[in-house]
Design an enzyme around this catalytic site. Structure first.
Site, PDB file in Angstrom:
ATOM      1  N   CYS A  80      17.414   6.323   7.044  1.00 37.81           N
ATOM      2  CA  CYS A  80      16.339   5.337   7.010  1.00 37.81           C
ATOM      3  C   CYS A  80      16.716   4.224   6.033  1.00 37.81           C
ATOM      4  CB  CYS A  80      14.999   5.974   6.606  1.00 37.81           C
ATOM      5  SG  CYS A  80      14.961   6.599   4.921  1.00 37.81           S
ATOM      6  N   CYS A 110      17.589   5.052   2.393  1.00 37.32           N
ATOM      7  CA  CYS A 110      18.959   5.477   2.094  1.00 37.32           C
ATOM      8  C   CYS A 110      19.825   4.267   1.767  1.00 37.32           C
ATOM      9  CB  CYS A 110      19.543   6.236   3.280  1.00 37.32           C
ATOM     10  SG  CYS A 110      18.645   7.727   3.743  1.00 37.32           S
ATOM     11  N   ASP A 128      24.312 -23.940  23.727  1.00 39.68           N
ATOM     12  CA  ASP A 128      25.698 -24.135  24.137  1.00 39.68           C
ATOM     13  C   ASP A 128      25.694 -24.943  25.432  1.00 39.68           C
ATOM     14  OD1 ASP A 128      28.561 -23.630  24.461  1.00 39.68           O
ATOM     15  OD2 ASP A 128      27.924 -22.288  26.076  1.00 39.68           O
TER      16      ASP A 128
END
Length: 673
Positions: A19, A22, A442
């Protein structure tokens, strides 16, 4: 993250994170080292670390290990990586988690129904519920319990701690009620009610809580893992563009070797239709090279001796001999791959806020559970009531809502998006679209079709059939655009004049198609020829029996929906910007047709991402729409990456959402969604 000249930079692969807490914990541990600046990204499972003298990668890895996780330095990958993939590598890294979810769901659903629907509660139903819920808690919830235990050994608490404590507490309480309380009695029922009232808690079991919370969290974890397993697909799509083997010239003879064995200074042969193996310089031969996927340039570039060529581009004309100047990780393709990695490894401000919150959320919940237990005891409640209330805090705080919201949002959001021709990578994309204020488009393949077409015939149109017949014998993209689908008259004496054009005899007449240097003076057609070039198009002259009679104008066409799409985006308050690797004349001509004022042309892939960052530094929230490999980096960097479904895989994998039909108008639909 700012890196000084005195610092080194590395990327660590981190495993064991479950998660955002961590990631936050590893980041704090690394940043405590003197001279270290680290950013840990949970989504990509990578730590981007800048460190100074006195710190080594071994020190960094030891710090990660001390925090309870596993770190490694990924092997550097060049364009030939795909050729050395291990054949035994797992095809689907989420297969194990999917199996765990499906089995747990099949076992958990009857537990939920039995616990919530009184008519289904037959005699001794509670023991069947116990038999079904036990494997869900023990086997299904094993990833949560294992992670919670690992974190506890290192004095840490994460979301897994809440999941594990909450589900185990509900299960243990149910065992207490079944074996020591009255919940195991014959004909026991447990009615469901929407009202709250005090009850004899030792008569109640909470097996459905232990089972269903585990299933919901497994569902959320599975969708999360599936999204993360795709995070490397953009790089794989980039690396797969490269050639797998190459014909190296040794002592005048060709020898086929894997591209990984190619060294700087080697001379290799590239035949028509083959990819150029690596960056190099042409030493012999002339040809046209299609670099559209890497540069966005819609027209193939003519190259000859002394010209530089880029690896992974396509030779569409004659035979080339090329001397390698860069190999492996030094090539342009590898540099683009690194740029994609860097863009994906960054963190948005909202992600940093979420990481900070997650870092204190779990400890606060645990403290609240203890306070609840003490408060009930001090208020005169029984130990049973106090324990039940404390468990309730853990269960309520347990992030099962997230586990439920993730698949639900995915189902609803992606379902509606699919109806509109929009594929979303995750529910967070729905939040990002509403904040966008600038859209970068683009040109080639996004605003335009990306296909060369015969747009105009200046002069004698009656000679078009003769020109098409001669061009039908050539493989050049401009020739294919002129020739069309046929049928054509037979051609005699066909000759390809490298870099200039073609000639042949059709029906007894000598036909030349190509540059003025091949066909001669254009006369009164010169103005039309120059005007076409000024519009960014490709004009070629046609000579019949030594006289120039026509000019054929070839170019990339603007999609018929592009102008409406730009108008729709403007109506949503978005500022459109045309960003392309094509030449300025072509870019301005296209921009004028679709109603865009802000044009940036002749932009290389690295410059595209730089322009996106510049706009972001000005406080703008940027959406990028593209279709080529050259757009992949900018798509990953943008706040919202939108890929055309008709484009390259690398662009699609780097984006947040994909427009399936390749219709730019659905970009506006995505923002509305």
């Amino acid at each position: 993250m700012t890196i000084t000249d005195a610092q080194q930079r590395t990327i660590l692969a981190i495993s064991g994170m479950t998660c955002a807490s961590c990631a936050n914990r590893i980041e704090r541990k690394l940043n405590k080292l003197e001279g270290v600046t680290a950013t840990v990204n949970y989504a990509t499972e990578q730590a981007t670390v800048a460190y100074g003298a006195g710190v080594t990668t071994d020190t960094l890895l030891e710090t990660v290990s001390a925090a309870g996780y596993t770190g490694s330095v990924p092997e550097r990958s060049g364009p030939d990586r795909s050729s050395s993939e291990e054949p035994g590598a797992p095809q689907d890294p989420t297969a194990g988690l999917r199996q765990r979810l499906l089995v747990s769901a099949v076992l958990g659903l009857p537990v939920l129904l039995l616990s919530m629907i009184s008519p289904l509660q037959f005699n001794h139903w509670q023991w069947l519920a116990l038999a079904l819920a036990s494997p869900v808690l023990v086997w299904g919830g094993l990833p949560f319990h294992r992670a919670a235990w690992t974190n506890a050994r290192h004095g840490a608490a994460t979301m897994d701690t809440l999941v594990s404590l909450g589900t185990i507490s509900a299960y243990l309480w149910s065992l207490y009620a079944l074996f020591l309380g009255d919940a195991g009695r014959e004909n026991m029922t447990m009615p469901f009610a929407f009202t709250i009232s005090r009850m004899r808690v030792h008569d109640e079991i909470y097996l459905e809580v232990a089972a269903v919370v585990t299933v919901f969290l497994l569902a959320g974890r599975y969708f999360e893992a599936r999204a993360k397993s795709r995070s490397g697909s953009a790089l794989k799509a980039l690396l797969d563009l490269g050639a797998k083997d190459v014909a190296v010239l040794t002592g005048g003879r060709e020898r086929r070797v894997p591209v990984g064995e190619l060294a700087v200074g080697d001379t290799f042969v590239v035949r028509p239709g083959e990819k150029i193996a690596t960056d190099g310089e042409v030493v012999d031969g002339t040809s046209a090279v299609d670099a559209s996927l890497l540069t966005g340039e819609s027209v193939p570039v003519e190259v000859g001796p002394g010209d530089a060529v880029t690896g992974a581009t396509l030779n569409v004309g004659g035979r080339l001999s090329v001397r390698a100047t860069k190999v492996g990780n030094d090539t342009a393709l590898a540099q683009i791959a690194r740029l994609v990695t860097e863009a994906q490894s960054g963190k948005a401000q909202v992600q940093r806020l979420a990481d900070r919150v997650s870092g204190i959320f779990v400890p606060v919940v645990l403290v609240l559970a203890v306070i609840t237990l003490a408060a009930w005891l001090l208020a005169g409640g029984t130990a049973t009531e106090a324990f039940t209330a404390a468990v309730a805090v853990l269960i309520v705080a347990c992030p099962c809502a997230l586990g439920l919201a993730t698949p639900t949002a995915l189902l609803v959001g992606t379902g509606r998006g699919a109806q509109l021709g929009i594929l979303l990578k995750g529910p967070e994309v729905l939040e990002q679209t509403r904040r966008v204020d600038t859209v970068v488009l683009d040109k080639t393949g996004t605003v335009t079709t990306g296909d060369m077409r015969l747009l105009e015939v200046l002069g004698d149109r009656g000679t078009l059939a003769l020109a098409q017949a001669v061009e039908s014998a050539s493989a050049h993209p401009v020739a294919r655009a002129i020739a069309g689908d046929g049928p054509w008259e037979p051609v005699d004496g066909f000759t390809s004049h490298d870099g200039l054009g073609v000639s042949g005899t059709v029906g007894g007449r000598t036909v030349q198609v190509g540059r003025p240097s091949l066909v001669g003076s254009l006369g009164e057609l010169q103005d039309g020829f120059d005007a076409a070039q000024g519009r960014g198009l490709t004009p070629v002259a046609v000579s019949i029996d030594g006289h120039v009679v026509a000019v054929l104008v070839v170019g990339d066409q603007v999609k018929p929906t592009s102008a409406q799409a730009v108008a729709d985006l403007r109506a949503l308050g978005l500022h459109p910007v045309l960003l392309t690797g094509d030449n300025a004349a072509a870019a301005r001509a296209v921009a004028a047709q679709v109603g865009i004022d802000d044009v940036l042309a002749d932009v290389l892939p690295a410059d595209k991402v730089r322009e996106v960052r510049r706009l972001q530094s000005e406080g703008r929230v940027v959406a990028m729409v593209g279709d080529g490999v050259n757009d992949a980096v900018a798509l990953a960097q943008a706040d919202l990456g939108i890929a055309m479904g008709t484009g390259a895989d690398a662009a699609i994998q780097s984006s947040d959402l994909t427009l399936v039909r390749g219709d730019l108008r659905t970009a506006a639909d995505a923002v509305r969604l």
